[in-house]
Design an enzyme around this catalytic site. Structure first.
Site, PDB file in Angstrom:
ATOM      1  N   TRP A 136      21.455  28.371  -5.346  1.00 47.53           N
ATOM      2  CA  TRP A 136      21.482  29.315  -4.220  1.00 47.53           C
ATOM      3  C   TRP A 136      20.616  30.493  -4.671  1.00 47.53           C
ATOM      4  CZ3 TRP A 136      25.037  33.902  -3.723  1.00 47.53           C
ATOM      5  CH2 TRP A 136      25.012  34.429  -2.444  1.00 47.53           C
ATOM      6  N   ASP A 218      30.994  29.912  -9.824  1.00 45.00           N
ATOM      7  CA  ASP A 218      30.822  30.386  -8.462  1.00 45.00           C
ATOM      8  C   ASP A 218      31.505  29.368  -7.557  1.00 45.00           C
ATOM      9  OD1 ASP A 218      30.100  31.315  -6.021  1.00 45.00           O
ATOM     10  OD2 ASP A 218      27.934  31.065  -6.274  1.00 45.00           O
ATOM     11  N   LYS A 254      33.376  30.461   3.841  1.00 43.31           N
ATOM     12  CA  LYS A 254      33.222  29.126   4.438  1.00 43.31           C
ATOM     13  C   LYS A 254      34.572  28.478   4.712  1.00 43.31           C
ATOM     14  CE  LYS A 254      29.442  30.161   2.389  1.00 43.31           C
ATOM     15  NZ  LYS A 254      28.044  30.259   2.499  1.00 43.31           N
TER      16      LYS A 254
END
Ligand code: PLP
Length: 406
Positions: A136, A218, A254
């Protein structure tokens, strides 16, 4: 752009020199929406979120006073439990702490700022921070902006085999300077959709422990990889059992669909309770000069959900609904490509997990998809599976077939 015989009928019906403005906005198929989308291509407010929002509005005891600097205590503890597990030995030994942060990005930022100031001494500008290749893209910037001058890639993706480059990954762990910081995706790796297997994680952990490398997880997609929160936390929990001190940046953007509420948590697993206290006191100082104290709405919502048995069960169901839709689109795309006899193997579509998939389409093929078929995806070939719906999947599969055959 869709005047060909392969354009979906509803698009053909809208051709004309003066298409209505809403139609112009909808032309084309976006395979890289920034978030979860339903089969109708719409954002989804989770039913459990709607329910808890009503509870919050109806609760006269709540007000808009500042939260404590480190955040809402019941949010921080329940969020950490979701990552580490209810029966985590580290929680039982009182060596877990947490800071409520502004989304997963805020949690990464907080961890990075702390590490740059305090990890192994006062000045860590030169300490290498390793992020996966690819990753990312914000990982690079967050750490660089915190003052780390040496943010490097570690090998992760094998484009040839469309899977994990385990040998390369382990090799980079072996050769990294001792005490380097490694950012690891806890599950549903963005952008490749490829996670190490349990066996591969154990190999990664073995090298990291031996070489004294710092683990910074993460966790932005817990629940999205398998539909099961516990399964998706396997790697994080395994590293805890191996005695690592670590950070885990959690995002609830999310899995709660709370993108704009900025709900994140930085879970800290330390050697002992005293170290947790020390870390938190320094983080408190960093928060004070960064966002001073965090927003309450999203954190309250998550805390109420996680701490109420029926709501928790409902949330898990909602997460599964999202994960199952993604799995269905994967299976369906793979089956359609196979049925079309599209050259190459497409098993990676179903082997990959989470929202994202590296299709394996090269930049030229991507360009064809965009220019000739008005299907929009990243130049890297990455798609968000949520861009696929039962209505556009035939068109997308046929277009992939065409671009590969051409
Ligand atoms: N980490 C990864 C791997 C992500 O993909 C994202 C968002 O796309 C984040 C962190 C940031 O999440 P948030 O929106 O909660 O800041």
């Amino acid at each position: 752009a869709h005047q060909g015989s392969n354009a979906p009928p509803e698009w053909v019906a809208h051709q004309g020199s003066n298409p209505p403005p809403e139609w112009v906005a909808h032309q084309g198929t976006c395979l890289s929406p920034p978030a979860y989308r339903t089969d109708e291509g719409q954002p989804w407010v989770l039913p459990v979120v709607k329910k808890v929002e009503k509870l919050i509005v109806a609760d006269n005891r709540l007000n808009h006073e500042y939260l404590p600097i480190l955040g809402l205590p019941e949010f921080r503890s329940s969020a950490s439990k979701i990552a580490l597990g209810e029966d985590s030995p580290a929680i039982q030994e009182n060596r877990v702490g947490a800071v409520q942060c502004l989304g997963g990005t805020g949690a990464l930022k907080m961890g990075a700022e702390f590490l740059r100031r305090w990890y192994n001494g006062n000045d860590n500008m030169k300490t290498p921070v390793y992020v996966s290749a690819p990753t990312w893209e914000n990982h690079n910037s967050v750490f660089a902006n915190a003052g780390f001058e040496d943010v490097r890639p570690y090998k992760y993706w094998d484009a040839e085999k469309r899977g994990l480059d385990l040998a390369g990954f382990l090799g980079d762990l072996e050769t990294a300077p001792k005490h380097s910081i490694f950012v690891l995706h806890a599950c549903a790796h963005n952008p490749t959709g490829t996670d190490p297997t349990h066996m591969e994680w154990t190999q990664v952990a073995e090298v990291m422990k031996r070489r004294k490398l710092f683990v910074f997880f993460d966790s932005a997609y817990q629940g999205f990889a398998s539909g099961c929160l516990d399964k998706d936390a396997w790697a994080v929990r395994y590293f805890v059992t191996q005695g690592f001190e670590m950070f885990c940046a959690q995002s609830f953007s999310k899995n709660f669909g709370l993108y704009n509420e900025r709900v994140g948590n930085l879970t800290i697993v330390a050697r002992d309770a005293d170290n947790v206290r020390r870390v938190l006191s320094q983080m408190e100082k960093i928060v004070r000069v960064t966002w001073s104290n965090p927003p309450s709405q999203g954190a309250r919502l998550v805390a109420i959900t996680l701490n109420t048995a029926e709501l928790f069960a409902e949330w898990k169901d909602n997460v599964k609904t999202m994960a199952d839709r993604v799995l269905l689109m994967r299976a369906s795309l793979q089956a359609k490509l196979q049925a079309l006899g599209t050259p190459g193997t497409w098993d990676h579509i179903t082997q990959q997990i989470g929202m994202f998939s590296f299709t394996g389409l090269n930049p030229k093929q991507v360009e064809y998809m965009i220019k000739e078929r008005s299907i929009y995806l990243m130049a890297s070939g990455r798609i968000n599976m949520c861009g696929l719906t039962t209505k556009n999947i035939d068109y997308v599969a046929k277009s992939i077939h065409e671009t590969v055959v051409n």
